[in-house]
Design a protein around this motif. Structure first.
Motif, short mmCIF file in Angstrom:
data_model
loop_
_atom_site.label_atom_id
_atom_site.label_comp_id
_atom_site.label_asym_id
_atom_site.label_seq_id
_atom_site.Cartn_x
_atom_site.Cartn_y
_atom_site.Cartn_z
N VAL A 76 0.87 -1.17 0.00
CA VAL A 76 0.00 0.00 0.00
C VAL A 76 0.91 1.21 0.00
CG1 VAL A 76 -1.73 1.21 1.31
CG2 VAL A 76 -1.68 -1.24 1.36
N ILE A 81 -1.83 11.89 3.96
CA ILE A 81 -3.18 11.94 4.50
C ILE A 81 -3.47 13.36 4.94
CG2 ILE A 81 -4.57 11.20 6.43
CD1 ILE A 81 -3.69 8.48 6.01
N ALA A 155 -8.00 -15.28 5.31
CA ALA A 155 -7.14 -14.18 4.87
C ALA A 155 -6.79 -14.34 3.40
CB ALA A 155 -5.87 -14.13 5.71
N VAL A 158 -9.98 -13.36 1.44
CA VAL A 158 -10.31 -11.93 1.48
C VAL A 158 -9.32 -11.13 0.65
CG1 VAL A 158 -10.29 -9.96 3.02
CG2 VAL A 158 -11.57 -11.96 3.63
N ALA A 159 -8.03 -11.50 0.70
CA ALA A 159 -7.01 -10.66 0.07
C ALA A 159 -6.75 -10.99 -1.37
CB ALA A 159 -5.70 -10.76 0.85
N ARG A 160 -7.38 -12.06 -1.93
CA ARG A 160 -7.06 -12.40 -3.31
C ARG A 160 -7.71 -11.42 -4.28
NH1 ARG A 160 -9.18 -17.98 -4.67
NH2 ARG A 160 -9.99 -17.24 -6.64
N GLY B 78 -5.81 -8.45 5.29
CA GLY B 78 -6.54 -8.86 4.09
C GLY B 78 -7.62 -7.86 3.74
N LEU B 79 -8.34 -7.42 4.76
CA LEU B 79 -9.40 -6.44 4.51
C LEU B 79 -8.83 -5.11 4.04
CD1 LEU B 79 -11.70 -7.19 7.52
CD2 LEU B 79 -12.16 -7.66 5.16
N VAL B 80 -7.71 -4.67 4.66
CA VAL B 80 -7.09 -3.41 4.25
C VAL B 80 -6.66 -3.48 2.80
CG1 VAL B 80 -5.08 -1.93 4.56
CG2 VAL B 80 -6.33 -2.70 6.52
N LEU B 81 -6.05 -4.62 2.41
CA LEU B 81 -5.58 -4.74 1.03
C LEU B 81 -6.74 -4.72 0.06
CD1 LEU B 81 -2.67 -7.26 1.06
CD2 LEU B 81 -2.64 -4.84 0.69
N SER B 82 -7.83 -5.46 0.37
CA SER B 82 -8.92 -5.50 -0.60
C SER B 82 -9.64 -4.15 -0.64
CB SER B 82 -9.88 -6.63 -0.29
OG SER B 82 -10.62 -6.33 0.83
N PHE B 84 -8.12 -1.24 -0.13
CA PHE B 84 -7.22 -0.33 -0.83
C PHE B 84 -7.26 -0.55 -2.33
CE2 PHE B 84 -3.09 0.96 -2.44
CZ PHE B 84 -3.04 2.24 -1.96
N ARG B 85 -7.46 -1.81 -2.73
CA ARG B 85 -7.51 -2.10 -4.16
C ARG B 85 -8.71 -1.42 -4.82
NH1 ARG B 85 -6.75 -7.82 -3.72
NH2 ARG B 85 -4.51 -7.71 -3.46
N LYS B 88 -8.25 2.99 -3.33
CA LYS B 88 -6.96 3.66 -3.44
C LYS B 88 -6.69 4.65 -2.29
CE LYS B 88 -6.28 1.66 -7.34
NZ LYS B 88 -5.69 0.34 -7.20
N TYR B 90 -6.36 4.90 2.34
CA TYR B 90 -6.65 4.33 3.65
C TYR B 90 -6.75 5.42 4.70
CZ TYR B 90 -1.54 4.24 3.87
OH TYR B 90 -0.23 4.56 3.80
#
Lengths: 168, 100
Positions: A76, A81, A155, A158-160, B78-82, B84-85, B88, B90
């Motif tokens: 990320v 911010i 995980a 969710v992240a895929r 995992g939730l943060v990544l999905s 952010f995808r 764009k 956070y």
């Protein structure tokens, strides 16, 4: 005496570096201070004779979670911010709740209370720890292993990138 | 013998700093880090009580808390990544899709 000195040394380190975790602007610096905090908390565990807990803390937090944070911050990318623009009521709330907790900490630090009586089972040895973990707390231990399996699968899902029902 | 007030003070201070971070910061990743600080403070309290009562129960409970913290970090990231995808960002102030 020596254990007390070690405790105070690592306690001061932990409090200082956790303050830096919260206040640094750059998230990567925060992760480095988080690693520092975690290792000094492990030192506190060692001085409190919880050796197994300290070792697990170093392995799991210092080796696992901190690396996970670093990977996520690399993935990320760090954009700026915008500064705070909260309304008056939520700002009052977020100031008053930590202030109340801080008053409670002062209260705890400066009241004299007797040390709690020793429990029926004596000893902090590794043997008694292991015996109790695998007899009294066997079922929570097994449930924790199921939780870890569920987290592993969850995980990944969710992240895929693609959805499950995506034909490609 | 380490006084119990010192252990309580350390655990509560780390908890306080973590709570401060969760409430004040707007960066989602740093908020998750502050959650780890909260759990660490509770672990210090449990280890101190275990030390004072000469019983391994506190350490065992702290082990379960560490397991839970690892699970929380993995699923949270995992939730943060999905998120952010898709969005764009956070910044917590942008999380207002449910607002009417």
């Amino acid at each position: 005496m020596i254990a007390g000195l070690i405790f105070y040394f690592f306690a001061a380190l932990a409090v200082l570096s956790s303050l830096f975790v919260v206040t640094r602007k750059n998230a990567m610096h925060s992760v480095m201070y988080l690693a520092f905090t975690v290792l000094s908390v492990a030192g506190v565990f060692f001085s409190l004779q919880a050796e197994y807990l300290g070792a697990i803390q170093i392995l799991v937090y210092g080796g696992g979670i901190v690396v996970l944070y670093i990977f996520v911050i690399i993935i990320v990318n760090l954009n700026e911010i915008k500064p705070e623009r909260r309304k008056l009521f939520p700002r009052m709330f977020i100031f008053s709740l930590p202030a109340l907790l801080f008053l409670q900490i002062i209260n705890v630090l400066f009241t004299n209370r007797p040390t709690p009586p020793a429990g029926p089972e004596a000893g902090l040895s590794f043997t008694s720890f292991a015996e109790m973990l695998f007899s009294t707390y066997l079922i929570p231990f097994e449930i924790a292993s199921i939780l870890l399996l569920a987290v592993l699968i969850g995980a990944i899902i969710v992240a895929r990138k693609k959805l499950l029902h995506d034909p490609d | 013998m380490i006084p119990i007030n010192a252990v309580f003070g350390l655990g509560l201070l780390i908890f306080f700093i973590g709570l401060f971070g969760v409430l004040f910061r707007k960066n989602l990743v740093i908020m998750l880090m502050s959650l780890e600080l909260l759990l660490n403070g509770v672990n210090v309290l449990l280890a101190g009580l275990s030390y004072h009562m000469r019983s391994p129960r506190g350490s065992i409970f702290a082990i379960f808390i560490i397991i839970m913290a690892v699970s929380e970090a993995a699923v949270g990231f995992g939730l943060v990544l999905s998120y952010f995808r898709q969005k764009k960002t956070y910044d917590m102030d942008e999380f207002n899709e449910l607002k009417g």
